[in-house]
Design a protein around this motif. Sequence first.
Motif, PDB file in Angstrom:
ATOM      1  N   ASN A 243      -2.603  -2.699  -8.824  1.00 55.81           N
ATOM      2  CA  ASN A 243      -3.312  -3.195  -7.659  1.00 55.81           C
ATOM      3  C   ASN A 243      -2.585  -4.429  -7.114  1.00 55.81           C
ATOM      4  O   ASN A 243      -2.352  -5.393  -7.848  1.00 55.81           O
ATOM      5  N   THR A 244      -2.269  -4.380  -5.842  1.00 58.07           N
ATOM      6  CA  THR A 244      -1.558  -5.495  -5.209  1.00 58.07           C
ATOM      7  C   THR A 244      -2.324  -6.809  -5.362  1.00 58.07           C
ATOM      8  O   THR A 244      -1.731  -7.859  -5.600  1.00 58.07           O
TER       9      THR A 244
ATOM     10  N   MET B  86      -4.902   2.304   5.568  1.00 62.07           N
ATOM     11  CA  MET B  86      -5.755   3.478   5.800  1.00 62.07           C
ATOM     12  C   MET B  86      -4.930   4.733   5.979  1.00 62.07           C
ATOM     13  O   MET B  86      -3.736   4.685   6.146  1.00 62.07           O
TER      14      MET B  86
ATOM     15  N   THR C 238       0.862  -1.189   0.000  1.00 67.51           N
ATOM     16  CA  THR C 238       0.000   0.000   0.000  1.00 67.51           C
ATOM     17  C   THR C 238       0.902   1.244   0.000  1.00 67.51           C
ATOM     18  O   THR C 238       1.011   1.944   1.005  1.00 67.51           O
TER      19      THR C 238
ATOM     20  N   ASP D 111       6.973   5.182   4.032  1.00 64.68           N
ATOM     21  CA  ASP D 111       7.396   3.936   4.688  1.00 64.68           C
ATOM     22  C   ASP D 111       8.290   3.103   3.777  1.00 64.68           C
ATOM     23  O   ASP D 111       9.244   2.478   4.239  1.00 64.68           O
TER      24      ASP D 111
ATOM     25  N   GLU E 198       1.181   0.648  -5.719  1.00 63.03           N
ATOM     26  CA  GLU E 198       0.197   1.698  -5.475  1.00 63.03           C
ATOM     27  C   GLU E 198      -0.852   1.602  -6.574  1.00 63.03           C
ATOM     28  O   GLU E 198      -0.546   1.719  -7.751  1.00 63.03           O
ATOM     29  N   GLN E 199      -2.101   1.388  -6.148  1.00 64.65           N
ATOM     30  CA  GLN E 199      -3.167   1.152  -7.119  1.00 64.65           C
ATOM     31  C   GLN E 199      -3.693   2.436  -7.769  1.00 64.65           C
ATOM     32  O   GLN E 199      -4.265   2.397  -8.851  1.00 64.65           O
TER      33      GLN E 199
ATOM     34  N   ASP F 179      -0.345  -0.904   5.002  1.00 64.73           N
ATOM     35  CA  ASP F 179      -0.801   0.292   5.732  1.00 64.73           C
ATOM     36  C   ASP F 179      -2.003   0.802   4.965  1.00 64.73           C
ATOM     37  O   ASP F 179      -1.911   1.772   4.217  1.00 64.73           O
TER      38      ASP F 179
ATOM     39  N   LEU G  75       2.366   7.676  -0.499  1.00 59.53           N
ATOM     40  CA  LEU G  75       3.391   8.629  -0.939  1.00 59.53           C
ATOM     41  C   LEU G  75       4.805   8.128  -0.650  1.00 59.53           C
ATOM     42  O   LEU G  75       5.776   8.872  -0.758  1.00 59.53           O
ATOM     43  N   GLY G  76       4.912   6.867  -0.256  1.00 56.75           N
ATOM     44  CA  GLY G  76       6.224   6.219  -0.210  1.00 56.75           C
ATOM     45  C   GLY G  76       7.077   6.486   1.014  1.00 56.75           C
ATOM     46  O   GLY G  76       8.240   6.085   1.053  1.00 56.75           O
TER      47      GLY G  76
HETATM   48  C1  SAM Z   1      -2.320   4.982   4.081  1.00 57.73           C
HETATM   49  S1  SAM Z   1      -1.761   4.980   2.451  1.00 57.73           S
HETATM   50  C2  SAM Z   1      -0.170   4.332   2.674  1.00 57.73           C
HETATM   51  C3  SAM Z   1       0.803   5.348   3.181  1.00 57.73           C
HETATM   52  C4  SAM Z   1       2.212   4.827   3.061  1.00 57.73           C
HETATM   53  N1  SAM Z   1       2.478   3.807   4.036  1.00 57.73           N
HETATM   54  C5  SAM Z   1       3.208   5.939   3.176  1.00 57.73           C
HETATM   55  O1  SAM Z   1       4.172   5.780   3.931  1.00 57.73           O
HETATM   56  O2  SAM Z   1       3.070   6.961   2.473  1.00 57.73           O
HETATM   57  C6  SAM Z   1      -2.622   3.677   1.689  1.00 57.73           C
HETATM   58  C7  SAM Z   1      -2.364   3.568   0.202  1.00 57.73           C
HETATM   59  O3  SAM Z   1      -2.607   2.230  -0.174  1.00 57.73           O
HETATM   60  C8  SAM Z   1      -3.133   2.223  -1.469  1.00 57.73           C
HETATM   61  N2  SAM Z   1      -3.831   0.940  -1.634  1.00 57.73           N
HETATM   62  C9  SAM Z   1      -4.918   0.487  -0.958  1.00 57.73           C
HETATM   63  N3  SAM Z   1      -5.280  -0.735  -1.423  1.00 57.73           N
HETATM   64  C10 SAM Z   1      -4.376  -1.070  -2.403  1.00 57.73           C
HETATM   65  C11 SAM Z   1      -4.223  -2.191  -3.276  1.00 57.73           C
HETATM   66  N4  SAM Z   1      -5.081  -3.210  -3.230  1.00 57.73           N
HETATM   67  N5  SAM Z   1      -3.201  -2.184  -4.147  1.00 57.73           N
HETATM   68  C12 SAM Z   1      -2.329  -1.142  -4.204  1.00 57.73           C
HETATM   69  N6  SAM Z   1      -2.445  -0.039  -3.433  1.00 57.73           N
HETATM   70  C13 SAM Z   1      -3.444   0.001  -2.543  1.00 57.73           C
HETATM   71  C14 SAM Z   1      -4.074   3.427  -1.469  1.00 57.73           C
HETATM   72  O4  SAM Z   1      -4.344   3.864  -2.795  1.00 57.73           O
HETATM   73  C15 SAM Z   1      -3.276   4.433  -0.659  1.00 57.73           C
HETATM   74  O5  SAM Z   1      -2.497   5.243  -1.495  1.00 57.73           O
END
Ligand code: SAM
Length: 268
Positions: free
Chosen positions: A159-160, A179, A103, A109, A124-125, A177, A106-107
């Motif tokens: 999409n993962t 949410m 997930t 983590d 990132e979807q 992560d 913005l990268g």
């Molecule tokens: C809370 S953010 C993650 C923040 C990230 N850990 C960071 O450090 O910036 C959640 C992200 O997961 C993405 N996401 C949610 N479900 C996904 C999936 N099935 N495949 C790829 N990305 C996904 C969302 O679009 C969102 O951008």
Amino acid sequence: MAYKFPLALFADPSVISGHAQQLADLLNIPLISDPRGYQVFFNLTPNHLELIAHEENNKKPSSLRVDFTTPGNLRRVKNPHKELLIQAIKIRKKIPATVVDATGGLGRDAFLLAAAGCKVDVFEQNHFIGALLADGLKRAALAPQTARVCNRITLHIQNTVEHIGELCPPPEVVYLDPMFPERDKSAKVKQNLRILRYIEGDQGEDRELFAAVWAIKPRKIVVKRPLKSAPLCEIRPTYTLKGKAVRFDVYIPASFTKDSTPCLNSKC
Ligand SMILES: C[S@@+](CC[C@H](N)C(=O)[O-])C[C@H]1O[C@@H](n2cnc3c(N)ncnc32)[C@H](O)[C@@H]1O
């Protein structure tokens, strides 16, 4: 995906127009020559891509871009081993060689994981968020202080659920992560989260995501949660590491017996 606002791409006249058109096509939004009238739009300059939002209570427009070279980020990744996330991903006290950040967002983590020495595949979807992240990574790859870390990161704007199974070999650890909790009180982070909501779109099902990750049989799955929330999909983790605002729920699939393995398909 459904978005709340009409979006467009405005390109600085000094940007090569073919490049701007290519990006607009990729994002499936119009390339405009005048951003007036748009509450939210992407701004492409020769140096970076940013999202601009005109918000009701702010006189000045807010902007969001990914920049791994800020002093704040460099400070955060200077000593990654102190960070709870890095402690959570370790296997027998060692940093795993390969991690999937399922997930990406913005990268932040993903960059920390790479700074700790992991090779990181980031998914990132959302193609808008993916474009901002790709732009940040491209610039970080050219900056001497971030290039080495950046070289360990591979971005998949996908999409993962649909694509994690294609990684060969599969990663040792998967990090989730899903949410956007309000986890950092600093004004800048709050502003970033607010602007992100304009392009967030539909999130998809946590259960489907968790099931896809479980199916590739990583040695560990680490899930970031707000401190007081229920575990993801109500599945009790093997153990938890607690911080001040967030916790990391750690799942070791091999520690689940046949009977205790969670049923994650939609019929359960
Ligand atoms: C809370 S953010 C993650 C923040 C990230 N850990 C960071 O450090 O910036 C959640 C992200 O997961 C993405 N996401 C949610 N479900 C996904 C999936 N099935 N495949 C790829 N990305 C996904 C969302 O679009 C969102 O951008």
